[in-house]
Design a protein around this motif. Structure first.
Motif, PDB file in Angstrom:
ATOM      1  N   GLY A   1       0.638  -1.313   0.161  1.00  0.00           N
ATOM      2  CA  GLY A   1      -0.089   0.156  -0.006  1.00  0.00           C
ATOM      3  C   GLY A   1       0.827   1.229  -0.005  1.00  0.00           C
ATOM      4  O   GLY A   1       0.287   2.198  -0.089  1.00  0.00           O
ATOM      5  N   ASP A   2       2.330   1.219   0.183  1.00  0.00           N
ATOM      6  CA  ASP A   2       3.171   2.219   0.179  1.00  0.00           C
ATOM      7  C   ASP A   2       3.458   2.757  -0.959  1.00  0.00           C
ATOM      8  O   ASP A   2       4.536   3.656  -1.220  1.00  0.00           O
ATOM      9  CB  ASP A   2       3.948   2.231   1.255  1.00  0.00           C
ATOM     10  N   VAL A   3       3.228   2.200  -2.206  1.00  0.00           N
ATOM     11  CA  VAL A   3       4.047   2.227  -3.462  1.00  0.00           C
ATOM     12  C   VAL A   3       3.695   3.656  -3.817  1.00  0.00           C
ATOM     13  O   VAL A   3       4.944   4.283  -4.413  1.00  0.00           O
ATOM     14  CB  VAL A   3       3.363   1.305  -4.445  1.00  0.00           C
ATOM     15  N   LEU A   4       2.703   4.354  -3.681  1.00  0.00           N
ATOM     16  CA  LEU A   4       2.526   5.855  -4.423  1.00  0.00           C
ATOM     17  C   LEU A   4       2.929   6.680  -3.370  1.00  0.00           C
ATOM     18  O   LEU A   4       3.579   7.555  -3.409  1.00  0.00           O
ATOM     19  CB  LEU A   4       1.232   6.113  -4.667  1.00  0.00           C
TER      20      LEU A   4
ATOM     21  N   LEU B   1      -5.837  -1.773  -2.065  1.00  0.00           N
ATOM     22  CA  LEU B   1      -7.073  -1.855  -2.471  1.00  0.00           C
ATOM     23  C   LEU B   1      -7.568  -1.335  -3.819  1.00  0.00           C
ATOM     24  O   LEU B   1      -8.709  -1.882  -4.083  1.00  0.00           O
ATOM     25  CB  LEU B   1      -8.118  -0.723  -1.384  1.00  0.00           C
ATOM     26  N   THR B   2      -6.985  -0.364  -4.525  1.00  0.00           N
ATOM     27  CA  THR B   2      -7.455   0.296  -5.536  1.00  0.00           C
ATOM     28  C   THR B   2      -6.762   0.018  -6.868  1.00  0.00           C
ATOM     29  O   THR B   2      -6.818   0.469  -7.844  1.00  0.00           O
ATOM     30  CB  THR B   2      -7.822   1.816  -5.618  1.00  0.00           C
ATOM     31  N   GLY B   3      -5.535  -0.636  -6.596  1.00  0.00           N
ATOM     32  CA  GLY B   3      -4.656  -0.654  -8.045  1.00  0.00           C
ATOM     33  C   GLY B   3      -3.744   0.464  -7.896  1.00  0.00           C
ATOM     34  O   GLY B   3      -3.784   1.292  -8.856  1.00  0.00           O
ATOM     35  N   LEU B   4      -2.769   0.618  -7.075  1.00  0.00           N
ATOM     36  CA  LEU B   4      -1.918   1.911  -6.879  1.00  0.00           C
ATOM     37  C   LEU B   4      -1.247   2.107  -7.751  1.00  0.00           C
ATOM     38  O   LEU B   4      -0.965   3.205  -8.761  1.00  0.00           O
ATOM     39  CB  LEU B   4      -1.195   2.032  -5.540  1.00  0.00           C
ATOM     40  N   TYR B   5      -0.159   0.849  -8.197  1.00  0.00           N
ATOM     41  CA  TYR B   5       0.764   1.119  -9.196  1.00  0.00           C
ATOM     42  C   TYR B   5       0.113   0.983 -10.756  1.00  0.00           C
ATOM     43  O   TYR B   5       0.643   1.761 -11.845  1.00  0.00           O
ATOM     44  CB  TYR B   5       1.930  -0.027  -9.138  1.00  0.00           C
ATOM     45  N   ALA B   6      -1.227   0.231 -10.784  1.00  0.00           N
ATOM     46  CA  ALA B   6      -1.861   0.245 -11.936  1.00  0.00           C
ATOM     47  C   ALA B   6      -2.109   1.579 -12.431  1.00  0.00           C
ATOM     48  O   ALA B   6      -2.197   2.179 -13.718  1.00  0.00           O
ATOM     49  CB  ALA B   6      -3.270  -0.401 -11.790  1.00  0.00           C
ATOM     50  N   SER B   7      -2.603   2.717 -11.531  1.00  0.00           N
ATOM     51  CA  SER B   7      -3.026   3.879 -11.741  1.00  0.00           C
ATOM     52  C   SER B   7      -1.741   4.791 -12.191  1.00  0.00           C
ATOM     53  O   SER B   7      -2.097   5.501 -13.109  1.00  0.00           O
ATOM     54  CB  SER B   7      -3.646   4.665 -10.581  1.00  0.00           C
ATOM     55  N   ALA B   8      -0.518   4.341 -11.713  1.00  0.00           N
ATOM     56  CA  ALA B   8       0.502   4.969 -12.183  1.00  0.00           C
ATOM     57  C   ALA B   8       0.842   4.658 -13.650  1.00  0.00           C
ATOM     58  O   ALA B   8       1.554   5.457 -14.324  1.00  0.00           O
ATOM     59  CB  ALA B   8       1.881   4.847 -11.258  1.00  0.00           C
ATOM     60  N   VAL B   9       0.690   3.380 -14.098  1.00  0.00           N
ATOM     61  CA  VAL B   9       1.067   3.093 -15.411  1.00  0.00           C
ATOM     62  C   VAL B   9       0.039   3.090 -16.451  1.00  0.00           C
ATOM     63  O   VAL B   9       0.261   2.876 -17.615  1.00  0.00           O
ATOM     64  CB  VAL B   9       1.796   1.539 -15.417  1.00  0.00           C
ATOM     65  N   GLN B  10      -1.326   3.526 -16.084  1.00  0.00           N
ATOM     66  CA  GLN B  10      -2.421   3.488 -16.877  1.00  0.00           C
ATOM     67  C   GLN B  10      -2.101   4.191 -18.048  1.00  0.00           C
ATOM     68  O   GLN B  10      -2.642   3.696 -19.319  1.00  0.00           O
ATOM     69  CB  GLN B  10      -3.654   3.874 -16.140  1.00  0.00           C
ATOM     70  N   THR B  11      -1.581   5.300 -17.976  1.00  0.00           N
ATOM     71  CA  THR B  11      -1.340   6.383 -19.392  1.00  0.00           C
ATOM     72  C   THR B  11      -0.744   5.554 -20.542  1.00  0.00           C
ATOM     73  O   THR B  11      -0.798   5.824 -21.351  1.00  0.00           O
ATOM     74  CB  THR B  11      -0.915   7.532 -18.677  1.00  0.00           C
ATOM     75  N   LEU B  12       0.167   4.616 -19.929  1.00  0.00           N
ATOM     76  CA  LEU B  12       1.151   4.081 -20.882  1.00  0.00           C
ATOM     77  C   LEU B  12       0.169   3.193 -21.549  1.00  0.00           C
ATOM     78  O   LEU B  12       0.711   2.735 -22.854  1.00  0.00           O
ATOM     79  CB  LEU B  12       2.171   3.276 -20.140  1.00  0.00           C
ATOM     80  N   LEU B  13      -0.795   2.573 -21.136  1.00  0.00           N
ATOM     81  CA  LEU B  13      -1.656   1.382 -21.707  1.00  0.00           C
ATOM     82  C   LEU B  13      -2.908   1.787 -22.162  1.00  0.00           C
ATOM     83  O   LEU B  13      -3.888   0.987 -22.077  1.00  0.00           O
ATOM     84  CB  LEU B  13      -1.912   0.394 -20.547  1.00  0.00           C
ATOM     85  N   ARG B  14      -2.994   3.164 -22.568  1.00  0.00           N
ATOM     86  CA  ARG B  14      -4.429   3.746 -22.821  1.00  0.00           C
ATOM     87  C   ARG B  14      -5.223   2.973 -23.554  1.00  0.00           C
ATOM     88  O   ARG B  14      -6.522   2.682 -23.328  1.00  0.00           O
ATOM     89  CB  ARG B  14      -3.990   5.118 -23.377  1.00  0.00           C
ATOM     90  N   ASP B  15      -4.816   2.315 -24.646  1.00  0.00           N
ATOM     91  CA  ASP B  15      -5.845   1.848 -25.551  1.00  0.00           C
ATOM     92  C   ASP B  15      -6.100   0.438 -25.331  1.00  0.00           C
ATOM     93  O   ASP B  15      -6.672  -0.626 -25.877  1.00  0.00           O
ATOM     94  CB  ASP B  15      -5.195   1.937 -27.030  1.00  0.00           C
ATOM     95  N   ARG B  16      -5.620  -0.157 -24.132  1.00  0.00           N
ATOM     96  CA  ARG B  16      -5.662  -1.580 -23.773  1.00  0.00           C
ATOM     97  C   ARG B  16      -6.620  -1.610 -22.490  1.00  0.00           C
ATOM     98  O   ARG B  16      -6.739  -0.726 -21.831  1.00  0.00           O
ATOM     99  CB  ARG B  16      -4.445  -2.342 -23.339  1.00  0.00           C
ATOM    100  N   GLU B  17      -7.475  -2.806 -22.425  1.00  0.00           N
ATOM    101  CA  GLU B  17      -8.359  -2.897 -21.369  1.00  0.00           C
ATOM    102  C   GLU B  17      -7.336  -3.511 -20.073  1.00  0.00           C
ATOM    103  O   GLU B  17      -6.308  -3.978 -20.197  1.00  0.00           O
ATOM    104  CB  GLU B  17      -9.154  -3.975 -21.696  1.00  0.00           C
ATOM    105  N   MET B  18      -7.529  -2.569 -18.952  1.00  0.00           N
ATOM    106  CA  MET B  18      -7.013  -2.960 -17.869  1.00  0.00           C
ATOM    107  C   MET B  18      -7.555  -3.421 -16.740  1.00  0.00           C
ATOM    108  O   MET B  18      -8.738  -3.301 -16.436  1.00  0.00           O
ATOM    109  CB  MET B  18      -5.930  -1.728 -17.199  1.00  0.00           C
TER     110      MET B  18
END
Lengths: 440, 390
Positions: free
Chosen positions: B136-139, B350-367
């Motif tokens: 939980g401390d990744v961000l 709880l919410t996918g912290l690292y996922a939120s940090a890399v989401q912009t890289l994966l814009r056109d894909r379903e996450m």
């Protein structure tokens, strides 16, 4: 003024009559008096008007830090230099009364360690840079921007706090003291922690709102019950003195983690996932570790996860052990191959976490005779682990029993693990475990 | 130095193994990297690093200093002081202690002082659960600075990587003169694993670039914004001027002169410029895979196991384990996700912290975020989440 330490004729960034300028001059004269090589002096400044002093030092190192932390940075510098370096560095902290209160534990600990740090506390009874707010050092009835009707909280006696913190040099001076330079020089020369609190005027605010002059600082001290002068000066070892010697003495014999090369052949060709549950202090984790050692003696990979309540030494103790011919990835256990339950505390915890609900038909559950367990998908096999071998050997007895029943590892691997780890207890342990193994 | 892929050396069955925890290997990795100063404050689940350093550093061959701090603020501040004197320094803590260290961490960033902080995560917020793992401390480790400067964050997923990535943390901390976080977690730190410690490679000990001694020392000189200024220790012959306030190259306090702003830009530029070299990951791609499973830390092991199961069942799935979390290994992530329709990011929060940090890289894909708290995420959970989303 011929002072190689301070910038010559630099305009001071202080209000007219501000005590900071007087302390700075005395500090410069003290350095001149001591003739310390400038490279061996580090001026460590805090936040506030006092922190503007860095630019006024021509030759010593200057480190401008965060609010209240200056003493801790200086302590890090001093400790590292005293043990790892040439033990010549003299960090001198310039801090105000605001910073001294924020960082009071840094002062207390530097005093306890007797780190070779000198702290000059510029006490003008308030926060000057931010507009004249009261501080923990404001005298009673003192008018500040935040105590317009007069301060109602008595001021801290920092010198006494540091005397109680076993500081080896403590002094409280007034800016007008003719021997201020000498006392600062004595403090810097002192081998160990030294604090000099200097009572001074904030002419930006304090003298505007309070009937206060330099001549009255002594009365302020009297009213606050502040002792003046050098309050303590004694020699005691600094933290750095003898650290290396202590390190040698404290050095433990050898490395307790002796590598184990494979000496036996494992009976199992697949991963075995065991959950061991008992009571803290009853050597559940030790039994798990011995099982792990035995598995490593057979060339298997091992992971051991221990769980216990926040308080160590009471309540449940759970070890999850995985033994595998392959590299172990996930270290949790979704479906155990075996569950060894040797105390009621352990049983309750397994029930609470849902581990018992994950027991499958093929799971081997070995439990002590008297422990209540809910209905499980498999048959529970009962043994008198506790009564036959004693509570502190029960977990190991369960491990031995499991090995005996499954042949996952040869029993000799377990005996070897026990012998390597607890050679003196080998005979008695083996005799004890024999009582269980014979009954089956 | 270590750049990409495959940190794991093949485990031979003949290896001489020891049962050793990730925490202990953080300590041994630090010693191998030349750490000379450690100051600690006890907190579960990181206390073992502190204890191991108290045992290891005073040994004559390590010639170091380890001591107890009265609190976490002091612990890191002592380290930064020691680093300014020229010694490699580290402290270790968990979430609640990390919160207290952020002030001094920013000071280390601003003064370009190398220091390594091992953060062994436990369940939060606040004191949370001392013996309950979490990611939980990744961000909180990454976005802890005013201004959002990139703090390099390395995340081991097993005991061996604790050793290797602690060395990487020291390497980059010294190389770029910046604080670096080793982000471990309770499961990685406290689980004992059979490890052949003798097979460990000692990587070259990093040294910060030193001032030549010729001419006047300019403490924040940087010819190129992408490189750190040469280092001179406090206590050495060259006069050092260090400050946590906005400063010019001489270390003089300035408000917002172009030079001050340039030096602030430099703090970020020197990290960003080396992002590619800092990227450590394990990539295992499958041709025509439609799904990429990505993870880090303890959950990467469950993710790897899930991928193995899925492949055994005939599914095409690519796998990416990230050991460098920040700066984000963008190239690796983009390469791994190439051609994939869906990216699964598994992590224990709880919410996918690292996922939120890399989401912009994966814009056109379903996450697909696979998250949870209070228990390790299991391979089955990941597989089930993927099956539900099909």
């Amino acid at each position: 003024m011929m002072d190689p330490y301070l910038v010559k004729d630099a305009p001071l960034p202080y209000c007219k009559g501000c005590g900071h300028g007087l302390v700075l001059r005395a500090f410069g004269e003290a350095l001149e008096k001591l003739q310390l090589p400038p490279a061996e002096v580090a001026v460590v400044t805090d936040i506030g008007c006092v922190g503007l002093a860095d630019a006024l030092f021509a030759t010593p190192h200057t480190v401008h830090t965060t609010h209240g932390r200056s003493t801790a940075f200086a302590t890090g510098l001093a400790l590292a230099d005293s043990v790892l370096g040439a033990a010549r560095l003299k960090p001198v902290v310039m801090i105000g009364d605001g910073g001294a209160m924020i960082g009071i534990n840094h002062l207390v600990n530097a005093a306890l360690l007797n780190a070779d740090v000198t702290v000059l506390v510029h006490n003008n009874f308030m926060f000057g840079m931010t507009g004249g707010q009261n501080s923990a050092f404001s005298p009673l009835e003192f008018v500040t921007a935040t105590t317009p009707a007069g301060n109602a909280v008595p001021p801290l006696d920092l010198a006494q706090v540091l005397v109680a913190s076993r500081a080896s040099f403590v002094a409280r001076k007034i800016t007008s003291d003719h021997d201020l330079t000498d006392v600062i020089a004595r403090a810097i020369a002192h081998p160990g922690f030294a604090m000099v609190e200097i009572l001074e005027l904030c002419t930006g605010f304090a003298t505007k709102w309070n009937p206060l002059t330099g001549a009255q600082l002594k009365q302020v001290a009297e009213k606050a019950g502040y002792a003046l002068g050098v309050l303590r000066e004694e020699r005691r070892p600094t933290f750095g003195d003898g650290y290396k010697e202590r390190g040698k003495e404290a050095r433990r014999e050898g490395n307790k983690e002796n590598g184990a090369g494979p000496r036996f052949a494992a009976g199992t060709e697949v991963a075995q996932r065991l959950v061991m549950a008992g009571t803290a202090g009853e050597r559940v984790q030790t039994a798990a570790m011995l099982l792990g050692q035995a598995a490593m003696l057979c060339g298997l990979h091992v992971t051991q996860k221990n769980d216990y309540p926040v308080t160590q030494g009471t309540g449940f103790s759970i070890s999850e052990v995985i033994l595998s011919p392959e590299e172990i990835l996930f270290t949790g256990i979704e479906e155990p191959d075996a569950v060894l339950v040797v105390s009621a505390d352990g049983a309750r915890e397994l029930e609470r976490t849902g581990m018992l609900a994950r027991v499958a038909e093929e799971t081997l559950v070995l439990a002590d005779t008297d422990i209540h367990l809910p209905e499980l998908r498999c048959t529970i096999q009962r043994f008198a682990f506790r009564s036959a071998t004693g509570p502190k050997t029960a977990a190991l007895a369960a491990v031995a029993q499991w090995l005996d029943m499954t042949g996952a590892l040869p029993m000799d691997a377990l005996w070897t693990a026990i012998e390597e780890r607890f050679p003196k207890e080998m005979e008695s342990t083996r005799a004890s475990l024999g009582k269980i193994l014979q009954t089956t | 130095m270590m750049s990409t892929t495959q940190t794991g050396i093949q485990h031979e069955r003949t290896a001489r193994r020891q049962l050793v925890s990730g925490n202990r290997l953080v300590a041994l990795g630090a010693v191998a990297a030349g750490c000379r100063f450690f100051s600690g404050y006890p907190i579960t689940p990181s206390s073992e690093i502190y204890q191991a350093m108290m045992e290891e550093l005073p040994r004559p061959e390590n010639a170091g200093l380890a001591l107890a701090a009265p609190d976490e603020i002091s612990a890191l501040t002592y380290c930064v002081g020691a680093s300014m004197a020229g010694y490699k320094a580290m402290t270790a803590t968990s979430g609640p202690g990390w919160c207290l260290m952020i002030e001094t961490l920013q000071y280390g960033l601003m003064t370009e002082t190398p220091v390594v902080v091992a953060v062994v995560q436990r369940l939060g917020p606040s004191t949370g659960g001392a013996t309950q793992g979490a990611q939980g401390d990744v961000l909180l480790t990454q976005f802890c600075t005013s201004g959002g400067y990139t703090i390099p964050v390395f995340a081991p997923s097993n005991a061996r990587e604790c050793y290797e990535l602690t060395q990487a943390a020291f390497w980059w901390s010294e190389r770029l003169r910046t604080p670096v976080v080793l982000l471990s977690d309770k499961e990685v730190g406290m689980t004992l694993e059979s490890i052949d410690v003798a097979s460990f490679e000692r990587r070259p000990v990093p040294e910060r670039a030193a001032f030549s001694g010729i001419g006047r020392y300019v403490p924040y000189a940087c010819e190129q914004l992408e490189e750190p200024p040469p280092f001179a220790p406090v206590g050495g012959a060259a006069k050092v001027v260090a400050t946590g306030s906005a400063h010019d190259r001489d270390g003089k306090l300035r408000k917002n002169s172009p030079e001050v702003i340039e030096l602030l830009v430099h703090l970020q530029a020197k990290i960003a410029a080396h992002a590619g070299d800092m990227a450590i990951f394990e990539m295992d791609l499958q041709e025509k895979a439609e799904t990429l499973v990505m993870s880090y830390g303890t959950t990467a092991r469950a993710a790897r196991e899930a991928v193995n199961h899925l492949r055994a069942a005939g599914r095409k799935v690519s796998f990416l384990k990230l050991m460098t979390l920040f700066p984000i290994a963008a190239e690796a992530i983009e390469q791994a996700a190439e051609g994939c329709r869906r990216v699964v990011v598994a992590e224990e929060n709880l919410t996918g912290l690292y996922a939120s940090a890399v989401q912009t890289l994966l814009r056109d894909r379903e996450m697909l975020r696979v998250n949870g708290i209070g228990n390790q995420i299991s391979p089955l959970q990941i597989i089930e989440a993927m099956e539900r989303a099909r």
